[in-house]
Design an enzyme around this catalytic site. Structure first.
Site, PDB file in Angstrom:
ATOM      1  N   LYS A  69       0.812  -1.216   0.000  1.00 24.42           N
ATOM      2  CA  LYS A  69       0.000   0.000   0.000  1.00 24.42           C
ATOM      3  C   LYS A  69       0.849   1.271   0.000  1.00 24.42           C
ATOM      4  O   LYS A  69       0.439   2.285  -0.571  1.00 24.42           O
ATOM      5  CB  LYS A  69      -0.949   0.001   1.206  1.00 24.42           C
ATOM      6  CG  LYS A  69      -2.041  -1.062   1.121  1.00 24.42           C
ATOM      7  CD  LYS A  69      -3.036  -0.912   2.252  1.00 24.42           C
ATOM      8  CE  LYS A  69      -4.143  -1.939   2.147  1.00 24.42           C
ATOM      9  NZ  LYS A  69      -5.179  -1.747   3.189  1.00 24.42           N
ATOM     10  N   ASP A  88     -10.003   2.798   2.488  1.00 24.40           N
ATOM     11  CA  ASP A  88     -10.133   2.020   3.723  1.00 24.40           C
ATOM     12  C   ASP A  88     -10.866   2.779   4.824  1.00 24.40           C
ATOM     13  O   ASP A  88     -11.822   2.278   5.419  1.00 24.40           O
ATOM     14  CB  ASP A  88      -8.756   1.595   4.231  1.00 24.40           C
ATOM     15  CG  ASP A  88      -8.167   0.432   3.449  1.00 24.40           C
ATOM     16  OD1 ASP A  88      -8.945  -0.377   2.902  1.00 24.40           O
ATOM     17  OD2 ASP A  88      -6.927   0.324   3.383  1.00 24.40           O
TER      18      ASP A  88
END
Length: 276
Positions: free
Chosen positions: A66, A103
């Site tokens: 990420k 997220d």
């Protein structure tokens, strides 16, 4: 030409994203597919170039890439810049690849109806806590406390995000009754010994929401402890589904059915779905 999407990571065979996105694509009658791609840690650059060259329309990014993927993208959205991590890559109409992070917003959507006046306690100061705190800030929440076993890490996160206050776990324990939403993001939340949990919950506020970002198991030891006090509990499956739905909307311009997906995946993981 048939579109295709992907999720990259290492490991990747456990991911629920393929079944989730393929189901949504079928429900929306979109001629596309979604595949998992295992990427070795020294092959990230090659993998990203391959995805671009092979015409991937967009992909998700999971651990451990990420942060590492950012230099290989053409642009990074403000949400991802503030967090320092990307979990969704979108191919624009002019062929550029832009990174986003869904997220934190996905987590907040999983909570349902909440108010900006709610007081929030985040347990942990790692990447997950950073993403969630940043999303709360984006949505105008300001009454946020971040507690961590190493206080300096909580203090650093508060300073970097310019949000809320850093407190010790002992302070979180003694003031627990002031918080409306408690979010558990630490490894300690998985320990079966209640004495080893990050904080004890006997002083929890009536009608509080207790959330854990883990979805397997569906009921973590921390949530099991919270259930003793008859408060509302939220596991991490909703976060998975809602962050995926935001990515799906970026790619396809239509929002999929999240409630049915939570129900489906809950059953797949062997749990009982509760419509909250």
């Amino acid at each position: 030409m048939k579109k295709w999407f992907a999720v990259i990571g290492n490991p990747i065979n456990h991911s629920l994203s393929p079944v989730m996105h393929d189901t949504w694509l079928a429900e929306q009658h979109i001629n596309a597919s979604y595949i998992p791609v295992h990427v070795e840690e020294d092959k990230l650059c090659d993998a990203v170039q391959s995805l671009k060259l092979l015409g991937c329309s967009g992909w998700n990014v999971t651990v451990p890439y990420k942060e590492a993927i950012i230099p290989y993208l053409d642009e990074v959205d403000q949400s991802a810049k503030g967090i320092g991590a990307v979990n969704t890559v979108v191919k624009t109409e002019d062929g550029r690849f832009v990174g986003y992070n869904t997220d934190g917003l996905g987590f907040i959507e999983s909570l349902g109806a909440i108010s900006q006046t709610n007081r929030i306690l985040l347990l942990g100061a790692g990447g997950a806590s950073r993403g969630i705190a940043h999303a709360f800030k984006q949505l105008g929440f300001s009454q946020i406390a971040i507690a961590n076993r190493t206080y300096a890490n909580a203090e650093r996160l508060v300073e970097e995000l310019q949000l809320g206050q850093a407190i010790t776990l002992e302070e979180a324990q003694s003031t627990l009754g002031q918080f409306d939403i408690i979010v558990q993001t630490t490894p300690q939340g998985m320990k079966n010994n209640s004495a080893a949990l990050p904080i004890q919950l006997h002083q929890i506020k009536e009608h509080a929401i207790v959330a854990d970002i883990v979805y397997n198991p569906l009921v973590t030891p921390f949530l099991e402890e919270a259930k003793k006090y008859n408060v509302r509990t939220v596991n991490g499956l909703g976060m998975l589904v809602h962050q995926g739905a935001i990515a799906f909307t970026y790619w396809n311009g239509v929002k999929p059915n999240t409630e049915q997906m939570v129900e489906r995946l809950t059953e797949q993981l062997g749990g009982n779905y509760v419509n909250r």
